[in-house]
Design a protein around this motif. Structure first.
Motif, PDB file in Angstrom:
ATOM      1  N   TYR A   1       0.838  -1.202   0.000  1.00 27.12           N
ATOM      2  CA  TYR A   1       0.000   0.000   0.000  1.00 27.12           C
ATOM      3  C   TYR A   1       0.876   1.256   0.000  1.00 27.12           C
ATOM      4  O   TYR A   1       2.078   1.211   0.286  1.00 27.12           O
TER       5      TYR A   1
ATOM      6  N   LEU B   1      -4.652   0.983  -0.901  1.00 28.00           N
ATOM      7  CA  LEU B   1      -4.397  -0.273  -1.601  1.00 28.00           C
ATOM      8  C   LEU B   1      -4.910  -0.107  -3.027  1.00 28.00           C
ATOM      9  O   LEU B   1      -6.116  -0.122  -3.276  1.00 28.00           O
TER      10      LEU B   1
ATOM     11  N   ASP C   1      -6.576  -2.691  -5.553  1.00 27.12           N
ATOM     12  CA  ASP C   1      -7.193  -3.423  -4.451  1.00 27.12           C
ATOM     13  C   ASP C   1      -6.081  -4.155  -3.716  1.00 27.12           C
ATOM     14  O   ASP C   1      -4.913  -4.092  -4.114  1.00 27.12           O
ATOM     15  N   GLU C   2      -6.427  -4.849  -2.629  1.00 26.14           N
ATOM     16  CA  GLU C   2      -5.376  -5.417  -1.790  1.00 26.14           C
ATOM     17  C   GLU C   2      -4.549  -6.493  -2.484  1.00 26.14           C
ATOM     18  O   GLU C   2      -3.365  -6.671  -2.168  1.00 26.14           O
TER      19      GLU C   2
ATOM     20  N   GLU D   1      -1.228  -5.418   4.704  1.00 25.63           N
ATOM     21  CA  GLU D   1      -2.435  -4.999   5.428  1.00 25.63           C
ATOM     22  C   GLU D   1      -2.123  -3.719   6.196  1.00 25.63           C
ATOM     23  O   GLU D   1      -1.303  -3.731   7.116  1.00 25.63           O
TER      24      GLU D   1
ATOM     25  N   VAL E   1      -3.771 -12.695   1.228  1.00 24.88           N
ATOM     26  CA  VAL E   1      -3.059 -11.530   0.691  1.00 24.88           C
ATOM     27  C   VAL E   1      -1.563 -11.651   0.974  1.00 24.88           C
ATOM     28  O   VAL E   1      -0.728 -11.279   0.143  1.00 24.88           O
TER      29      VAL E   1
END
Length: 472
Positions: free
Chosen positions: A294, A300, A303-304, A335, A354
């Protein structure tokens, strides 16, 4: 950078055990002398810090410039706690013999190693290295942080400032050589530690006046440490610069125009710092970076899962700059943390999925070694993102899903693995991330729903965010 925080209760002094009445009397005399003379206290310290500690394993061969995938010990780890729990973790790690384990020399579970110049306290670090040895891990030491007297603070066993600001202050230039000497002392004390990382995240090396990293200062420190370690043993493996590879919104004034993607753009000031170190380093056996998928604003993008492509792009850029030096990720985050830097907002299956995608991305960028920052808790039964449950009680030390991911990844994809391309059904390409060797295929479901996937000519169902391992 603050991705892993610091806790105020880290000041856990443990005076080195003194053998015999004579040694105890000597320690008391030293303390009284320091008190009466007004000098800093040296109670419980030793002068012969470079004496070999314990029973180190004899190296079987010249070390390689990589160690594979493992984790970093943080403030709380399995070297302390209930005997049954700590033994359980040691046995768990022993079943994955050789798993890389990283430890800092001050902070994150280690006390001030040299509270007064020439007076050492390695009690906590000794215990951590003993645990790595007992669990048959590959030990790695990060040479950070520095004693107070090297950075403008007060010397003495009672004067260590454990605030985060103090801990993350770099040595002053006048003490760069003192820090290099401490590094050499550590290397002589633990001759089975063959891999050293110099400093952590450029802590204390920000130049406010120029609004950029003090890469000249870090490189001077790095070069002195590098040469000091090579004098101890030319085969010791040394790496840096352990920069945080920050990315920003592409519209940011510091955004790189060359290294960018859907995940954002690299902060050009970071790239400049890396380039300076790379051009002026005395030498390096491997390159070390850290960072998150990120942006610095915790975005993010897009997206993550897709954000992890940043780790691939950064790795490829670093490898190109260093002409193929082995690449390590000292830390990697997928995260974003909350205001307390805790990462507890995702379910564990989501978190593991992830993380697995991030590890795949690092491999695709050329990395062969990486350390999961283990956010271990002191007490309790749950532990978001931890490798095992807290070891404060006899039932603790139980493996958690993240341990399964890290340990299996290390076994399946060791350094030197030849990766292969496998067939993924066209309609499954947006839903899965895949990494394959001749023997193993790792498949990650990036969707929060059940899917049916066809990978490597096999059709199977996958639960939401499932991580699946296939034998070939």
């Amino acid at each position: 950078m603050g991705r892993h925080g610091w806790e105020s209760d880290t000041r856990r002094w443990r005076l080195t055990a003194l053998l015999g009445v004579g040694a105890a009397v000597l320690a008391l005399a030293v303390t009284l002398f320091g008190t009466l003379s007004g000098g800093p206290s040296t109670a419980g310290t030793i002068r012969d810090g470079d004496t070999v500690h314990g029973t180190p394993a004899s190296p079987s061969a010249t070390p390689e410039p990589y160690v594979g995938w493992g984790f970093t010990h943080t403030q709380y780890s399995a070297d302390e706690g209930a005997g049954a729990a700590t033994a359980r973790v040691a046995q768990l790690l022993g079943r994955n013999a050789g798993l890389a384990q990283n430890q800092h020399i001050m902070g994150w579970g280690a006390d001030n190693p040299e509270p007064v110049k020439g007076h050492y306290d390695f009690g906590a670090l000794d215990r951590r290295i003993d645990f790595v040895r007992a669990s048959h891990g590959t030990p790695v030491i990060t040479l950070c942080c520095s004693p107070d007297w090297m950075k403008g603070g007060r010397a003495g066993v009672d004067n260590t400032n454990w605030s985060r600001t103090a801990l993350e202050t770099a040595p002053t230039p006048a003490h760069y050589q003192d820090f290099a000497d401490l590094a050499a002392t550590v290397a002589r004390r633990y001759p089975d530690v063959r891999h050293f990382i110099v400093w952590n995240e450029f802590k204390g090396f920000w130049n406010d006046a120029r609004s950029r990293w003090d890469y000249e200062g870090y490189t001077k420190l790095y070069n002195l440490v590098y040469r000091a370690l090579k004098k101890v043993d030319k085969d010791i493996m040394v790496g840096g610069p352990y920069l945080v590879m920050d990315s920003v919104d592409p519209r940011d004034q510091n955004a790189s125009g060359g290294l960018k993607g859907p995940w954002g753009a690299m902060d050009q000031r970071v790239l400049d710092a890396f380039s300076y170190w790379n051009a002026h380093k005395a030498g390096a056996d491997f390159t070390v970076v850290d960072g998150s998928s990120y942006t610095r604003d915790d975005d993010l993008l897009p997206d993550e899962f897709a954000a992890t492509d940043k780790l691939t792009a950064v790795g490829a850029w670093v490898r190109q700059q260093t002409r193929g030096l082995p690449l390590w990720w000292a830390e990697y985050y997928v995260e974003p943390g909350d205001g307390n830097d805790d990462r507890k907002g995702w379910t564990e299956p989501h978190r593991v999925a992830v993380q697995a995608t991030g590890m795949i991305a690092m491999v695709k960028g050329g990395a062969e070694s990486g350390f999961y920052w283990n956010p271990e808790e002191k007490t309790g039964t749950g532990c978001a993102g931890c490798l095992w449950t807290p070891t404060d009680g006899g039932g603790g030390g139980q493996a958690l899903p993240m341990y399964d991911l890290v340990s299996r990844f290390a076994r399946a994809f060791p350094p030197g693995t030849r990766y292969e391309t496998v067939q993924v059904a066209p309609d499954d390409v947006p839903n899965v991330r895949v990494l394959a060797s001749a023997r193993t295929v790792l498949v990650v479901n990036t969707r929060n729903r059940t899917i049916s996937a066809q990978v490597d000519s096999k059709r199977f169902d996958m639960r939401p965010y499932e991580v699946k391992w296939l034998d070939r």
